[in-house]
Design an enzyme around this catalytic site. Structure first.
Site, PDB file in Angstrom:
ATOM      1  N   ARG A   1       0.817  -1.224   0.000  1.00 42.74           N
ATOM      2  CA  ARG A   1       0.000   0.000   0.000  1.00 42.74           C
ATOM      3  C   ARG A   1       0.849   1.273   0.000  1.00 42.74           C
ATOM      4  NH1 ARG A   1      -0.536  -3.228   4.328  1.00 42.74           N
ATOM      5  NH2 ARG A   1       0.034  -2.488   6.398  1.00 42.74           N
TER       6      ARG A   1
ATOM      7  N   GLU B   1      -5.797  -1.028   6.211  1.00 45.10           N
ATOM      8  CA  GLU B   1      -4.902  -2.193   6.227  1.00 45.10           C
ATOM      9  C   GLU B   1      -3.718  -1.924   7.157  1.00 45.10           C
ATOM     10  OE1 GLU B   1      -4.466  -5.237   2.736  1.00 45.10           O
ATOM     11  OE2 GLU B   1      -2.788  -3.869   2.561  1.00 45.10           O
TER      12      GLU B   1
HETATM   13  O1  F6P Z   1      -3.956  -9.362   0.519  1.00 43.02           O
HETATM   14  C1  F6P Z   1      -3.534  -8.075   0.812  1.00 43.02           C
HETATM   15  C2  F6P Z   1      -2.338  -7.727  -0.004  1.00 43.02           C
HETATM   16  O2  F6P Z   1      -1.233  -8.443   0.430  1.00 43.02           O
HETATM   17  C3  F6P Z   1      -2.049  -6.244   0.031  1.00 43.02           C
HETATM   18  O3  F6P Z   1      -1.353  -5.845   1.141  1.00 43.02           O
HETATM   19  C4  F6P Z   1      -1.341  -6.055  -1.246  1.00 43.02           C
HETATM   20  O4  F6P Z   1      -1.290  -4.712  -1.625  1.00 43.02           O
HETATM   21  C5  F6P Z   1      -2.183  -6.907  -2.166  1.00 43.02           C
HETATM   22  O5  F6P Z   1      -2.543  -8.018  -1.376  1.00 43.02           O
HETATM   23  C6  F6P Z   1      -1.525  -7.355  -3.429  1.00 43.02           C
HETATM   24  O6  F6P Z   1      -0.380  -8.115  -3.181  1.00 43.02           O
HETATM   25  P1  F6P Z   1       0.656  -8.402  -4.319  1.00 43.02           P
HETATM   26  O7  F6P Z   1       1.209  -7.110  -4.794  1.00 43.02           O
HETATM   27  O8  F6P Z   1       1.712  -9.273  -3.690  1.00 43.02           O
HETATM   28  O9  F6P Z   1      -0.051  -9.133  -5.428  1.00 43.02           O
END
Ligand code: F6P
Length: 550
Positions: free
Chosen positions: A272, A357
């Protein structure tokens, strides 16, 4: 100082919290309307402008003595020390044993941010340079698809790998001179299906954005996109039509994306907090590397303000402390984000992830239960649309909901009547929420309109506004890349300060894991290859009902 609070430090914070609560009765004895009437200097005392960015927090149920107590709380909670730890690259994300250095992503060449003894700024700039070379190539047509110059870029990602670039690309649309941008996040096939309808595979570029490169929604959508390209152009087209942004370079390679089209980032960048990293590539493709540089420069300016300004002249600190007052002293569980800017359509959704989050946590850094409420429910829509939908509840509902109103003094559009009306509406709402309208005032207005006294008595309660409803106004000149960078960084640091005061880890997100795990278990039951008999009765019943309806 370790990240986890000692007993003595915890006691100091508890004392500062009880001192703060000691201000509640005095402040609550007067309405904001009375406080404004009593003190013509209230706006000057409870607002702060830094380089043209104004935070007006005077329309809160606060006074200067309460602000002093809030600042004492920030000091007792070690905000300055923890800020220093973050900037020093210490592993303040204790449950994942990671540094938290999104600030390094907007550092200038020559600055130093160190993780595990290594200055990461050089690496940050070498990825930014590679992104710029790629973005320039795509924008000029030198890097093309099988059908020539790329016309459409589809970012496939979710959460932090979607919300930041999607929000920023829309917010900065006046600067958009690159290929068209699309964002696919939901595993619901409708999302990618509807996005691809009308696109030409031969001139479409997919960006697979995933920090972990394991997220099921993203990998499923990436697989569908890959098949769409292969079906139309053949297997050999994949190389020209995909690029990736990830920390998991081996997994990207296994997917078949070449290393010169893969842009990396690091485990010290939370999802995030990643729009400043390679995850910002769709933004750079849309607005160009120079504008993206201004966006980073805006965040960098806010980082230095946050680091250098004294707490009582510090925008993120003050915004955070007003939030602490509303959440922990006045007990308001929600906060509305109301940007008077249509291009900020996704800003509330972006802040939802950033804030909820990060600070939706129930245990402190040492695993014990928190002793205060933590992050509020964050939600919102752009004004003025919200005014014709949910503001009724903001004005006359039973629960006050504090709001952040954001607005630019100037618009990009030449036809200024729109913007003057937008500004008038924004100010009218915060004024109405603060002042309200008494029953006597409502009655007098009804009589002035010619209503007979009995009718005026009957209608007056319905036309009464309690007022005294807290708002912040954040005013800036124009929503340009630099300003947007400052605004996002303002909220990032607000979240940090609040998380520090609450003593929680704002940089992990374990709360998303259980659902992911259960979805994996339930998939074979939905597919009918495993029985759902051992699940709870509701889940088993729903699995059976789905099977009957499919
Ligand atoms: O499930 C939550 C999360 O881990 C977030 O914190 C993150 O931004 C999103 O999923 C996407 O994760 P990734 O960039 O690893 O696909």
């Amino acid at each position: 100082m370790t990240a986890v609070r000692t007993a003595a430090a915890a006691a100091e914070v508890a004392n500062a919290f009880s001192a703060l609560r000691g201000h509640k009765d005095r402040v609550e004895a007067q309405s904001m309307r009375q406080m404004f009437a009593a003190d013509p200097q209230r706006f000057q005392k409870l607002s702060l402008t830094v380089d043209g960015l104004l935070l007006d927090y005077s329309k809160n149920r606060l006074d200067t003595a309460a602000v002093v107590a809030l600042l004492d709380l920030a000091r007792a909670a070690g905000v300055e020390a923890r800020r220093a730890q973050m900037f020093a690259g210490e592993k303040i994300n204790v449950t994942e044993n990671r540094a938290v250095l999104h600030i390094a992503l907007r550092a200038q060449p020559g600055e130093s941010y160190v993780v595990d003894g290594k200055n990461v700024v050089e690496e940050v700039h070498s990825v930014l340079d590679a992104m710029a070379a790629f973005a320039n190539g795509v924008r000029s047509g030198a890097i093309a698809g099988k059908g020539g110059k790329i016309t459409d870029v589809v970012n496939i990602g979710i959460g932090g790998s979607d919300l930041g670039p999607a929000m920023v690309t829309l917010a900065l649309s006046p600067y958009h001179d690159g290929p068209r941008s699309h964002f696919v996040s939901n595993v619901d096939g409708a999302h990618i299906h509807d996005t691809l309808a009308g696109l030409d595979p031969a001139t479409t570029l997919f960006l697979v954005a995933s920090k972990t490169f394991t997220t099921i929604e993203t990998m499923t959508n990436a697989g569908t996109a890959r098949k769409w390209i292969v079906d139309a152009l053949g297997e050999e087209a994949v190389g020209d039509h995909f690029a990736a942004m990830s920390t998991a370079l081996d997994k990207v390679n296994a997917f078949g994306i070449a290393s010169d089209r893969t842009f990396g980032f690091w485990d010290w960048v939370g999802g995030r907090y990643s729009v400043w990293s390679a995850i910002g590539l769709p933004v750079m493709l849309a607005i160009g590397p120079d504008n993206f540089g201004d966006f980073l420069a805006g965040a960098h300016a806010m980082d230095h303000h946050f680091l250098d300004a004294p707490l009582d002249r510090n925008l993120p600190v003050l915004l955070a402390l007003v939030g602490i007052w509303n959440r922990n002293v006045l007990g308001f569980p929600a906060k509305a984000v109301l940007a008077y800017d249509q291009r900020m359509l996704r800003f509330a959704a972006y802040l939802q992830q950033l804030d909820m989050e990060s600070n939706g946590k129930r245990v402190t850094l040492d695993g014990s239960s928190v002793s205060h409420s933590t992050g509020p429910l964050v939600w919102g829509e752009p004004g003025a649309n919200g005014q014709h939908a949910f503001y009724q509840l903001l004005h006359q509902g039973t629960d006050p909901i504090p709001g952040d109103f954001l607005v630019a003094a100037r618009a990009h559009e030449p036809d200024d009547i729109h913007h003057r009306l937008l500004l008038a509406n924004c100010l009218a709402q915060t004024e109405a929420l603060m002042k309200g309208r008494t029953t006597d005032e409502a009655r007098a207005e009804l009589l002035a309109e010619g209503k007979v006294p009995t009718e005026a008595d009957r209608l007056a309660p319905h036309k009464t506004f309690p007022g005294n409803r807290p708002t912040n106004t954040i005013l800036y000149t124009l929503l340009d890349p630099f300003t947007l960078g400052r605004l996002i960084a303002l909220y990032e640091h607000q979240v940090f300060v609040q998380g520090t005061i609450w003593g929680i880890d704002s940089f992990d997100q374990w709360g998303v894991e259980l659902g992911k795990q259960l979805a994996k278990e339930l998939l074979p039951m939905i597919e009918g290859t495993e029985s759902a008999d051992k699940r709870d009765a509701s889940t088993a019943g729903l699995v059976a009902a789905i099977a009957a309806l499919r």
